[in-house]
Scaffold this active site. Structure first.
Site, PDB file in Angstrom:
ATOM      1  N   ASP A 397       0.920  -1.120   0.103  1.00 23.11           N
ATOM      2  CA  ASP A 397       0.159   0.062   0.018  1.00 23.11           C
ATOM      3  C   ASP A 397       0.979   1.214  -0.010  1.00 23.11           C
ATOM      4  O   ASP A 397       0.268   2.053  -0.354  1.00 23.11           O
ATOM      5  CB  ASP A 397      -0.975   0.021   1.309  1.00 23.11           C
ATOM      6  CG  ASP A 397      -2.211  -0.895   0.812  1.00 23.11           C
ATOM      7  OD1 ASP A 397      -2.386  -1.274  -0.168  1.00 23.11           O
ATOM      8  OD2 ASP A 397      -2.795  -1.140   1.890  1.00 23.11           O
ATOM      9  N   TYR A 477     -10.182   0.296   0.666  1.00 24.78           N
ATOM     10  CA  TYR A 477     -10.107   0.469   1.997  1.00 24.78           C
ATOM     11  C   TYR A 477      -9.761   1.549   2.707  1.00 24.78           C
ATOM     12  O   TYR A 477      -9.263   2.233   1.993  1.00 24.78           O
ATOM     13  CB  TYR A 477      -9.163  -0.625   2.424  1.00 24.78           C
ATOM     14  CG  TYR A 477      -9.777  -2.198   2.810  1.00 24.78           C
ATOM     15  CD1 TYR A 477     -10.449  -2.172   3.916  1.00 24.78           C
ATOM     16  CD2 TYR A 477      -9.389  -3.166   1.998  1.00 24.78           C
ATOM     17  CE1 TYR A 477     -10.851  -3.678   4.139  1.00 24.78           C
ATOM     18  CE2 TYR A 477      -9.990  -4.345   2.023  1.00 24.78           C
ATOM     19  CZ  TYR A 477     -10.698  -4.611   3.152  1.00 24.78           C
ATOM     20  OH  TYR A 477     -11.127  -5.842   3.428  1.00 24.78           O
TER      21      TYR A 477
END
Length: 786
Positions: A397, A477
């Protein structure tokens, strides 16, 4: 996106705090208490800034606008750079610029010995495509501001492979590469043959789907070819595509910089491989072809996360939820220029990064440094699946940027009393100034810090905490990061996850081993979220020792009971002598403690002054042991925790450029673990938290923060001679005299008098969305483009 029923909070509210019964019942009252009780209604103070001056300049801080502009100008003057929007694989272009934080050895000379302030330096990543082989390169630029002594040098000091350059063949998912991949996928799926297949198998047209490739790319070091898997999703009006996969997958060869040489390799449907769109089409024309169930695109209401307008209002839910207030004004202070904060004997600096968001430096408590650096290092999400797309999904990420995301929503992500801070970062030829990036607020926890009732007394200590929070939306997310400071010197680090799951297509024959069926054709693909934090503890200095208290089941025969065997438990203190390649896992049943101790200083009772690293919820590590998808990139994730000797060259456990460099990443954490002694050394703990996420129907439409939670704590252990919150005035002491039958109360100068409170409306005008949009609170069901 709707903002319905925005209330006007700018209202004078009579804060009628009910005076507890004990005010009426007590018989003996001190003069000070009597004066406090006589106080009438007054105006409360809230959101009142308390400014201070930092003890030193923030040497870790984000580059200023002037510094960024000077670095950009120097790079453009030095290299033939192309604006990234106009660039291709054969261009030179600038990806990012950020602060190159000083080495700890230099920082401590400045902080502790009044030495010279370290030079300001920049770390930048430039892609060079004009040569025979394209490559990404890390460069060091400095000192800043730019002057005759400023140089540009390759930066490999922090990379374990000792290379400053990453070959194009490994790949990095910047906007140029992603644009090329997406265009290739569209060109190869938007054919007459495949359009017919999509309508036949999925029940929608090509214009009603979106397609992309998963990460990471697959580089084969033997053949030096690069491939990628991908799939498509049905477009939804509320960006919930992750919930509606179509069950058709593809693999393509993307070797080299000449996109015309890329080629589609295969299509996969119902676990069968077809080498071309034509072969897949011909298979669909046969009588024995098995079609999977289609998604009902006429009813996607279950993907919507807005309020169900047809649902009745819950009892009393038409009233505003309780709000946090500061009845006598703010109790924490900050230096906005240096991003330095103080609260209740705590002090710390913050810094911001495009890759990892907020970091903390020089965290002190009661005048002593506890932590030199506390920073997020990496987040990964690793999937297990029966389909090739999810099975090849291993997200790094920080490669997308944890700190380059959207603003927080005031009054909802943080209380109305919070102070929000703006951050800056430079990416893809743009300088971004992001409002509402992180917030700071004091909160009164819903449980006391301490209490006890004895034979003649009762005492309770309230539990105020200072909270620093930021939220990063990365694709599907939303991660909620929180750092919580307690009165006694404890610090809690936590993360929560919400958002849409990346679902798989449910195949009744094969999906059951990898996830649960959560909707008609939906598999909640099992995956791990793993996060790594760097915790550089300095306990009474940098000469530290790592120890464990191991709790054991033993049989003991005591001298006072000869011949009688007691099965009981003992503790054993064990020193961790060296770095361990296998790391540490938290003991089963919690039968152990991990301490970072001072090697020199003891408390008054002969115990080494120490801090305990305590696992909280989500004390997990990676399940996969021998990954084909990410074999060498994130080796820090295989255990709960690693301890290393601090080195300036071991700055970070991962880097954004690791994301596709599967076999030769710039930073391979394994290289940190070379059996060096930890005894009496400066020790860094690399702490992992995370979730083994098996989605279920409660994850629809969104995973919720209350259950998707992981944390760890750092807490004093013999660091002081006693628990260290006894100096707070946020407590009450009641005493009952058994002879006189009288009661006395001590409030330590605090009072419960009521006051009028003005609650300010959150400033929604400061909310920035993406690059060019801002929420307009004056509209109830839309956003405007500015």
């Amino acid at each position: 996106m709707k903002f319905c029923n925005l209330l006007s909070f700018t209202t004078l509210v009579g804060l009628a705090i009910a005076i507890p019964d004990f005010y009426e019942k007590r018989e003996a009252v001190s003069a000070k208490e009597a004066a406090l009780l006589r106080r009438g209604s007054s105006q409360c103070k809230t959101n009142e800034k308390v400014n201070i001056e930092a003890p030193k300049p923030n040497i870790w801080d984000t580059l200023s606008n002037d510094e960024l502009n000077q670095v950009v100008d120097l790079l453009y003057d030095t290299y033939n750079l192309t604006e990234i929007k106009d660039a291709d694989f054969y261009s030179n272009y600038l990806l990012s610029i950020e602060t190159l934080r000083p080495n700890k050895s230099d920082a401590l000379i400045f902080l502790d010995e009044d030495g010279d302030i370290p030079d300001r330096m920049a770390r930048t990543v430039v892609y060079f495509g004009e040569g025979e082989e394209g490559y990404f390169q890390e460069l060091k630029v400095g000192p800043l501001p730019v002057n005759e002594n400023t140089t540009i040098e390759p930066l490999s000091f922090y990379n374990t492979n000792n290379k400053s350059a990453l070959p194009f063949k490994y790949g990095f998912g910047d906007s140029v590469l992603n644009t090329a991949k997406n265009q290739f996928i569209v060109d190869n799926l938007n054919t007459t043959t495949l359009r017919d297949v999509i309508v036949d198998l999925i029940g929608v047209t090509f214009e009603e789907i979106t397609c992309w490739a998963t990460d990471p790319q697959i580089f084969d070091p033997v053949t030096e070819t690069t491939a990628a898997y991908g799939t498509c999703y049905i477009l939804t009006p509320n960006d919930a595509e992750d919930l509606v996969p179509i069950g058709l997958f593809y693999k393509f060869d993307m070797t080299g910089r000449d996109v015309s040489q890329w080629k589609m390799l295969e299509f996969i449907y119902n676990n069968k491989v077809y080498t071309s769109g034509e072969e897949l089409y011909e298979a669909t024309q046969k009588d024995d072809f098995v079609r999977l169930p289609k998604i009902n695109v006429d009813d996607l209401s279950w993907t919507i996360i807005q309020r169900n307008s047809s649902a009745p209002v819950r009892h009393l839910d038409d009233r505003r939820a309780p709000q946090l207030v500061e009845t006598q004004g703010r109790r924490w202070a900050f230096d906005a220029d240096e991003e330095y904060f103080t609260w209740m004997d705590w002090g710390f600096y913050t810094a911001w990064s495009r890759d990892t968001g907020i970091s903390f430096f020089d965290i002190t408590f009661k005048g002593e440094r506890i932590i030199y650096e506390l920073s997020l290092q990496e987040l990964i999400a690793e999937y297990g699946s029966d389909d090739p797309n999810n099975q090849h999904t291993f997200y790094s990420d920080i490669s997308y940027g944890v700190g380059n995301r959207f603003s927080m929503v005031p009054g909802y992500d943080c209380p109305t009393t919070a102070e929000y801070f703006t951050t800056d970062y430079y990416e893809n030829n743009h300088h971004y100034n992001r409002t509402l990036s992180y917030c700071v607020f004091e909160n009164l926890e819903d449980y006391p810090l301490l209490r006890h009732t004895g034979g003649t007394y009762s005492t309770v200590t309230q539990n105020p905490t200072l909270n620093v929070r930021f939220v990063a939306t990365i694709g599907n997310y939303d991660y909620n990061f929180l750092y919580k400071f307690f009165l006694d010197g404890t610090l809690e680090v936590s993360v929560r996850a919400a958002g849409y799951i990346q679902a798989g297509y449910w195949n009744a024959e094969t999906s059951g081993d990898f996830g649960l069926k959560v909707h008609d054709v939906l598999s909640g693909s099992f995956h791990d979220h793993m996060l790594n934090y760097k915790v550089d503890l300095d306990i009474a200095g940098t000469k530290n020792r790592a120890t464990q208290y191991v709790m054991k089941n033993v049989d003991v025969e005591y001298p006072w009971a000869p011949g009688v065997v007691y099965n009981t438990k003992k503790i054993a203190r064990e020193v961790i002598e060296k770095e361990d390649f296998n790391g540490l896992n938290w003991p089963e049943n919690g039968q152990g403690l991990l301490l970072i101790e001072s090697a020199d200083e003891k408390n008054s009772f002969g115990n080494p002054r120490a801090y305990n690293i305590m696992p909280g919820g989500g004390a997990v590590h990676r399940i996969v042991k021998n990954s084909r998808v990410a074999p060498e990139t994130e080796n820090w994730a295989r255990s709960n925790l690693f301890l290393t000797k601090q080195k300036d060259s071991e700055l970070r456990s991962s880097t954004a450029l690791n994301s596709n460099a599967l076999y030769d990443p710039p930073v391979n954490f394994n290289a940190f673990l070379d059996d060096e002694s930890l005894d009496g050394e400066d020790i860094v703990a690399w702490v992992n938290v995370g979730l083994h996420h098996l989605p279920n129907s409660n994850d629809l439409p969104n995973t919720i923060y209350s259950t998707a939670h992981a944390s760890f704590m750092l807490t004093p252990f013999n660091y002081f001679d006693s628990e260290n919150s006894r100096d707070t005035t946020q407590q009450v002491y009641y005493e009952y005299d058994t002879d006189t039958k009288e009661s006395t109360w001590e409030f330590y100068g605090n009072d419960w008098s009521s006051c009028d409170l003005e609650i300010e409306e959150p400033n929604f005008d400061d909310f920035t969305y993406g690059e060019e949009t801002r929420i307009n609170k004056k509209t109830t069901n839309a956003y405007e483009i500015y």
